[in-house]
Design a protein around this motif. Sequence first.
Motif, short mmCIF file in Angstrom:
data_model
loop_
_atom_site.label_atom_id
_atom_site.label_comp_id
_atom_site.label_asym_id
_atom_site.label_seq_id
_atom_site.Cartn_x
_atom_site.Cartn_y
_atom_site.Cartn_z
N VAL A 1 51.57 55.43 19.85
CA VAL A 1 52.31 54.25 20.30
C VAL A 1 52.72 54.48 21.75
O VAL A 1 53.23 55.55 22.10
N LEU A 2 52.51 53.46 22.60
CA LEU A 2 52.95 53.47 23.99
C LEU A 2 53.69 52.17 24.27
O LEU A 2 53.35 51.12 23.70
N TYR A 3 54.69 52.22 25.15
CA TYR A 3 55.41 51.00 25.48
C TYR A 3 55.88 51.03 26.93
O TYR A 3 56.06 52.08 27.54
N LEU A 4 56.07 49.83 27.48
CA LEU A 4 56.52 49.64 28.86
C LEU A 4 57.35 48.37 28.91
O LEU A 4 56.91 47.32 28.43
N GLY A 5 58.55 48.44 29.48
CA GLY A 5 59.43 47.28 29.52
C GLY A 5 60.08 47.09 30.87
O GLY A 5 60.21 48.04 31.66
N GLY B 1 59.74 53.09 29.96
CA GLY B 1 58.50 53.27 29.22
C GLY B 1 58.51 54.58 28.46
O GLY B 1 59.39 55.42 28.65
N GLY B 2 57.52 54.73 27.61
CA GLY B 2 57.46 55.96 26.84
C GLY B 2 56.29 55.94 25.88
O GLY B 2 55.48 55.01 25.86
N GLY B 3 56.22 56.97 25.07
CA GLY B 3 55.14 57.08 24.10
C GLY B 3 55.47 58.12 23.06
O GLY B 3 56.33 58.98 23.25
N TYR B 4 54.78 58.01 21.93
CA TYR B 4 54.99 58.99 20.88
C TYR B 4 53.84 58.99 19.91
O TYR B 4 53.04 58.04 19.83
N THR B 5 53.75 60.10 19.19
CA THR B 5 52.84 60.22 18.06
C THR B 5 53.63 59.95 16.79
O THR B 5 54.65 60.57 16.54
N TRP B 6 53.15 59.00 16.02
CA TRP B 6 53.85 58.51 14.84
C TRP B 6 53.20 59.14 13.61
O TRP B 6 52.02 58.92 13.34
N ARG C 1 58.75 43.40 27.24
CA ARG C 1 58.25 44.72 26.84
C ARG C 1 56.84 44.58 26.28
O ARG C 1 56.58 43.71 25.46
N LEU C 2 55.95 45.44 26.72
CA LEU C 2 54.61 45.56 26.15
C LEU C 2 54.55 46.82 25.30
O LEU C 2 55.10 47.86 25.69
N ARG C 3 53.88 46.72 24.16
CA ARG C 3 53.74 47.89 23.28
C ARG C 3 52.33 47.93 22.72
O ARG C 3 51.80 46.92 22.27
N LEU D 1 52.94 51.61 34.19
CA LEU D 1 54.20 52.33 34.35
C LEU D 1 54.23 53.08 35.66
O LEU D 1 55.21 53.03 36.41
N LEU D 2 53.16 53.79 35.99
CA LEU D 2 53.12 54.56 37.23
C LEU D 2 53.12 53.65 38.45
O LEU D 2 53.70 53.98 39.49
#
Length: 247
Positions: free
Chosen positions: A63-67, A28-33, A79-81, A11-12
């Motif tokens: 969870v992290l994702y990048l699209g 992109g983004g991320g979260y605690t589930w 998109r990758l997750r 992402l960076l």
Amino acid sequence: MKHAGLLVTALLTTASFAHAAPGLTIYGGGYTWDTELEGDVASGGANIDMQDELGFDETDQNVLYLGVEHVVPQLPNVRLRYIDLSDSASNIISNNFEFNGQTFVANTRVATDFDLEMIDGTFYYSPLNNAIKVDLGLTVRRMDGDLRLDGPTEGTSLSINETLPMLHGGVRAELPLSGLYVGGEVNAIAYDGNRMNDYNARVGWRSDYLLGLELGYSRMNIVLDDVDDLDTDLDIGGPYLAISLSF
């Protein structure tokens, strides 16, 4: 979390190209589930309840994702997750049970490590993309996991390494208030007595300064029939709050 750093680095590294390429969007983004693990597992014996017998409860997963989305109609968006579903528990079991050739005796303490990581590659087209956006495509999911049980004198573990194709669908609708949207998505496959599906529903807000927030609920069901000597019927679900970036 051994794969998580790859998505952050990607992402960076790629964000700086987004402004230089018209029609290219990188997000992109991320979260605690906040999940609850329910269901049962088995290997050569009766089903073992993950909560009542092994003592699993609520826990936080990552969870992290990048699209990347673009305007080339012949090529899919990508998109990758990364999903980390690892947890551990310890409980005094109430019944004798057999797992992977080992017998665990009632009224003894059994410690369980559940370690499951998933990498999704989702390839999708957006046949409708205006105030309402519809995504259709394919998710390829790589699962790498281990389940280990340890009693006072016995212990055993099983590993699972599978790659599955899944149908993918998603929808997002922009709301009249600036930056607000609602949406959801689903991935699913069923074959030879095995079944895996996951879905989420969400409401989000995206600012004019790249940053966004998203509140949602996500749930995953994993049914395996003698895959690597393991049977499962697991439900993993709960709410999440995500932070996102879009370039």
